[in-house]
Structures are given as structure tokens and as C-alpha cells.
Scaffold this motif. Structure first.
Motif, mmCIF file in Angstrom:
data_model
loop_
_atom_site.group_PDB
_atom_site.id
_atom_site.type_symbol
_atom_site.label_atom_id
_atom_site.label_comp_id
_atom_site.label_asym_id
_atom_site.label_seq_id
_atom_site.Cartn_x
_atom_site.Cartn_y
_atom_site.Cartn_z
ATOM 1 N N HIS A 1 23.933 -32.007 17.887
ATOM 2 C CA HIS A 1 25.153 -32.272 18.657
ATOM 3 C C HIS A 1 25.752 -33.625 18.285
ATOM 4 O O HIS A 1 26.968 -33.726 18.044
ATOM 5 N N GLU B 1 29.297 -34.485 16.349
ATOM 6 C CA GLU B 1 30.319 -35.264 17.039
ATOM 7 C C GLU B 1 30.686 -36.536 16.279
ATOM 8 O O GLU B 1 31.477 -37.347 16.767
ATOM 9 N N GLN C 1 25.168 -23.117 26.136
ATOM 10 C CA GLN C 1 25.476 -23.666 24.812
ATOM 11 C C GLN C 1 24.263 -23.624 23.888
ATOM 12 O O GLN C 1 24.381 -23.226 22.716
ATOM 13 N N GLU D 1 23.173 -21.594 20.211
ATOM 14 C CA GLU D 1 22.678 -22.289 19.025
ATOM 15 C C GLU D 1 21.313 -21.780 18.583
ATOM 16 O O GLU D 1 20.988 -21.820 17.384
ATOM 17 N N LYS E 1 20.822 -31.265 25.429
ATOM 18 C CA LYS E 1 22.235 -31.022 25.131
ATOM 19 C C LYS E 1 23.126 -31.807 26.092
ATOM 20 O O LYS E 1 24.140 -32.398 25.684
ATOM 21 N N THR F 1 25.636 -34.775 24.998
ATOM 22 C CA THR F 1 27.055 -34.660 25.349
ATOM 23 C C THR F 1 27.530 -35.904 26.085
ATOM 24 O O THR F 1 28.628 -36.426 25.825
#
Length: 541
Positions: free
Chosen positions: A24, A28, A135, A139, A525, A529
Motif C-alpha cells: 500500500h 501510494e 480491500q 488483494e 491496511k 492508509t
């Protein structure tokens, strides 16, 4: 060194949580370095490809590092522990060897103090975590059937459920007779080609490596994407200490590689070394500022260790049920006895699931020699052995009872400086006693599982294990809002060090009654985030 040369994020551990966070954060646009004390696993070396896979799985591929005893492992003192520890050090972490059961925690798991007056509530709810569950399920290629009434509406895995093997179908009919809940199992195994994962061929050797690449292990499903987006992975890197700067912020980590000491700076440090390795590292990272271990002003680092000391029962059936057919994870599961009923003499409950039990000769022998109710005393040598195996292979159904295991500060991880790993770092020591509540919970559910075998038509059924170690390591860096009674906050950020995060199962305030990987990944996650969305404040140096 200029700030431009220092990566945004250092992640310690390339397992489930480390893989989720690395993927992640790299996607990003943050610069990420991962330190993993093990190495890449060549799938062609895994025992699942070989007829002697059970023998290999009981030696060089055993989940217990004391049995496996690889150079990248560290010893674990179990002299004062009823629990035998399991973990794997390598890219993918314990997901390399896990059975791939994928189970969300239930809403009640987050409100144990409110509902049952024991343990603690989590500082977040199921509803808050649900989007992150969804999410990571995408994945990791989760297969499952939507609409399970045991969960709130909206739980819909991205892939169809894997076919239920014959053993699961027979037991489902027995559960129907009793009017008890069951549902097709959820597994982090692709039921069709999905991203990096191939379609499951149902070989049933999931815990010994997936020859098809169908299992959603971190090394297959997560780390490749992190690397493709610029993350750097350093293998064979055993972290010895997380360092602090003059302001008390984490500045990076000292690690050993090939016997030489190195330093990796970072602006933010995430620790995902599992519920044993994470407190070991924090305790090793003592300093003048933190003489009792890093981020340990609460005194709770290492405390409240939880596992899932499960029980199993086996039924023998006349028909050949082909119960070796995979996946190893879950054929079906049941939440019939998950919630608290005070009349049973204990609080909380258990998830049940059917696992393949035949096709593994050593496992078959254990199910008879460890059996209760006189089964272990029956003749089992010479002709009786041959007859027993012939009538049993493919004719067994096994229930696994996964209990909630409430936290107690008398169960803990500490350092044992009389033992050391190959770099001279102290061993972990586990002090653990199975609680009376957990014992009662397991025993009661095992008796109900025998009733399920009877309803499904078993000619004989018996209990094979009580309070068996699950290799689920949780609870040693508790999450909470109060810094005096917890180690990390609701984002996994340590109360004492604002740029140091814990992202693995160490955070769990309670164990829940389900396999923990789904919740570990969802929390990782969520933390990743949070960091990405607040990078201007979080990634400051």
C-alpha cells in the motif's frame, strides 16, 4: 545523511502485515525499505511437491523454529509454556506455511468488555474495520460465499467459494439435522486465476507449500507489487535494535547481515515481526530513555500473550469421503456456538471448521494414537494397523474447535539471555498457562462436535486433541486509547514514540475466536492508509 536519502518508511518483517503495508505505501508513492531476517522461499523447494512432504514438514519445514532450527530462526524457550510456538522466518513470513483459513472477527469480538464484562473492548469497531477487510480480501484472492448470516450484511469475498469436498457435504447434512449453523469455508486461496495467484487444484497440501501458486501468501500476492512500485527488500537482515534520535523519535534500525552490523535509517518505523518477535525486538531495544524496553512505559510490552489452544474431534464413516481433497484451510465452518451463553459455564465461544484429515499417513496415525475414549488403547500394530489404515484413509471427518483465548498479564513474552540466536541476540521466552475459561470452552464445544459427528452418520467419533497450540501469536503490544493501559493507539502507533508503529497481531486486545490473519491484514491496511493519507504530518524528519 540528507533527509532525501532517508526512506519514508522502514518495515521490519515481510510477512502478512509487512506485505500489506509495503504494497500500500509503495503504491501510494512513499519510499519503503523492508528488512526480513529470512530469505525468499523457492516454491520448488517446498515439501508439498514431494511424496515425503509429511516428513519434511516435521523437520526442516516445521512451524516450530526450535524444531526447524534454521540459521535465520531464533530459539524460543518454552520451559514455562503450555503453548508450542509456530512461526516462519522468510519472505512471506508465516503465510508461507499457514493453512490459509480466512476469517473475519465478528462484531462482538470488538466489544468483549461491554458484552461480557471481561478483558477489554477494542478502540475500534467491526464496522470501522470492514472496508479494510474488503480491500485486503481483494488483494489476497479470498474465496468464499457471500451472505453468511453469522456476519452483518455486506461480507462478500471477491472470488467464489471453493467446492466443498465430500467430507464437508456429509457434515453439512449432519448440521442441518441438528439445525446448527454452517457455511462454506473462507480461504485465502484463489478459486480461479486472480492477480498473481493461480486457480486452486485442491491438492490439500496448503501447509506444506502450494505447488500451483494459488495460496494468497505475502510472498506471492503482496511483496511483488511492493517491489514493482519501488520498495526495497533486504533479506537475511536480522534486526537487533530500533534506534532513537535525540528527540525520542525512531530513527531506524540496527541489523545483522552475514555477521556484519548495518544501520538502516528511516522517518517512520513499522514492526511486523509477529506476537513473539515484535515484543522481543522492543524489549531488546532498551535505552536510557526506555530502560524496560522500547515504547514500554505501560509495562505491557510482551504481556497478555494469547494463542488459540484448539481442540479436535474425528469421526469414522463407512463411505469413502475423499477427505484428502483440499483446500487444507476450511471446507465448511460453523459459528453456532460463537457468542457467550453464561449457562455453559464460560464466556465467549468458538468457531468450528472442517479440515482435510486423510491422505497424510503420519497425521492419520496421530489421530488414532492420540485418541481419547479408549481409541488410543486399541490394537495398532501388524495386521490391526493395516486393517485400520485401509478402513480409515478417506473415511474420516475432523472438526477443529478454535476458541477465544482471553488475555492475562501472567501470560507473557520475555527475553532469555542465557540462549541466543546465531548473531548473539537473546532468545524469546514464553510463559503461558491455558486458562480455566479456555479449557471449559474447548471441552464443551468438543462434546457438541461429537454430537455433530453422530448426526452426520459416523460409526465412531472421538476427541483427538484438547488445548493444542495453534501457532497464533497475539496480544503482546496491546491497542488502546489509554497510554497507561496499552502500548499502541487505535492506529497501531506507539504511545511513547510517535513515529513507531506495530502492525501485526501483537496489537490485539483480545484473541477473538477465529484465525487472526484477516484481522492482522485489515489492521495493517488501515494503518498504512492512515500513514499515506497523513504523510505530511506522519513522515516528518
Amino acid at each position: 545523511m540528507s533527509t532525501h536519502d532517508v526512506p519514508d518508511v522502514l518495515i521490519i518483517g515481510a510477512g502478512a502485515s509487512g506485505g500489506v503495508a509495503a504494497k500500500h505505501l509503495a503504491e501510494e508513492g512513499l519510499s519503503v525499505v523492508i528488512l526480513e531476517q529470512g530469505n525468499w522461499v523457492d516454491q520448488s523447494d517446498m515439501p508439498g511437491l514431494r511424496p515425503e512432504y509429511e516428513l519434511l514438514g516435521s523437520g526442516p519445514w516445521h512451524p516450530n523454529p526450535n524444531v526447524r532450527n534454521r540459521p535465520e530462526d531464533y530459539p524460543v524457550n518454552l520451559d514455562d509454556s503450555a503453548a508450542v510456538i509456530g512461526m516462519f522466518n522468510g519472505v512471506g513470513g508465516s503465510t508461507v506455511l499457514y493453512a490459509s483459513c480466512w476469517c473475519r472477527a465478528k462484531p462482538s469480538d470488538f466489544r468483549v468488555r461491554t458484552l461480557d464484562g471481561v478483558a477489554d473492548d477494542w478502540p475500534l469497531s467491526y464496522e470501522e474495520l470492514a472496508p479494510f477487510y474488503a480491500q485486503v480480501e481483494l488483494e489476497l484472492g479470498i474465496s468464499g460465499q457471500p451472505g453468511n448470516p453469522a456476519y452483518p450484511p455486506g461480507y462478500a469475498p471477491p472470488l467464489p467459494s471453493l467446492p466443498i469436498n465430500m467430507a464437508g457435504r456429509v457434515m453439512a447434512q449432519g448440521m442441518n439435522k441438528l439445525g446448527w449453523h454452517w457455511w462454506p469455508g473462507y480461504n485465502s486461496i484463489a478459486s480461479r486465476d486472480h492477480l498473481h495467484q493461480k486457480q486452486c487444484q485442491r491438492l490439500g497440501v496448503c501447509m506444506y507449500g502450494c505447488p500451483e501458486g494459488a495460496k494468497g501468501s505475502s510472498d506471492v500476492a503482496l511483496i511483488p507489487d511492493a517491489l514493482a512500485h519501488g520498495a526495497r527488500l533486504e533479506t537475511g537482515a536480522r534486526v537487533a535494535q530500533i534506534t532513537l534520535d535525540e528527540k525520542g523519535r525512531a530513527s531506524g534500525a540496527v541489523y545483522f547481515k552475514d555477521g556484519k552490523e548495518h544501520f538502516q535509517p528511516a522517518k517512520v518505523v513499522l514492526v511486523g515481526a509477529n506476537g513473539v518477535g515484535t515484543p522481543r525486538l522492543l524489549l531488546m531495544s532498551e535505552s536510557n530513555r526506555f530502560p524496560d524496553g522500547l515504547a514500554n512505559s505501560s509495562g505491557l510490552v510482551g504481556k497478555r500473550f494469547m494463542t488459540h489452544p484448539f481442540g479436535t474431534s474425528v469421526g469414522l464413516y463407512e463411505d469413502d469421503l475423499e477427505d484428502w481433497v483440499g483446500p487444507t484451510g476450511e471446507a465448511i465452518e460453523s459459528m453456532q456456538f460463537y457468542e457467550t451463553d453464561a449457562s455453559r459455564g464460560f464466556v465467549r465461544g468458538s468457531k468450528w471448521h472442517i479440515i482435510p484429515s486423510a491422505g497424510r499417513p503420519l497425521g492419520m496415525i496421530n489421530r488414532f494414537t492420540m485418541g481419547e475414549a479408549g481409541v488410543a488403547d486399541e490394537p495398532f500394530w501388524g495386521e490391526p494397523f493395516t486393517d485400520r489404515m485401509r478402513s480409515s484413509v478417506g473415511h474420516l471427518i475432523e472438526w477443529m474447535i478454535m476458541p477465544d483465548d482471553l488475555p492475562e498479564e501472567t501470560n507473557f513474552i520475555s527475553l532469555d539471555r542465557s540462549m541466543s540466536d546465531s548473531d548473539g541476540l537473546p532468545a524469546a521466552k514464553v510463559t503461558y498457562v491455558t486458562s480455566e475459561n479456555t479449557r471449559r470452552l474447548v471441552d464443551w464445544n468438543l462434546q457438541r462436535s461429537l454430537e455433530a459427528h453422530e448426526a452426520a452418520g459416523a460409526t465412531k467419533a472421538w476427541i483427538t486433541n484438547r488445548n493444542n497450540p495453534s501457532w497464533h501469536n497475539m496480544g503482546t503490544a496491546k491497542m488502546g486509547d489509554d497510554r497507561e493501559t496499552s502500548v499502541v493507539d487505535r492506529w497501531g502507533r506507539t504511545h511513547d514514540v510517535p513515529n513507531l508503529y506495530v502492525i501485526d497481531g501483537s496489537q490485539f486486545p483480545t484473541a477473538t475466536g477465529v484465525n487472526p490473519t484477516a484481522t492482522i491484514c485489515a489492521l495493517a491496511k488501515r494503518t498504512a492508509t492512515f500513514i499515506a493519507n497523513n504523510r505530511d504530518q506522519v513522515v516528518a524528519w
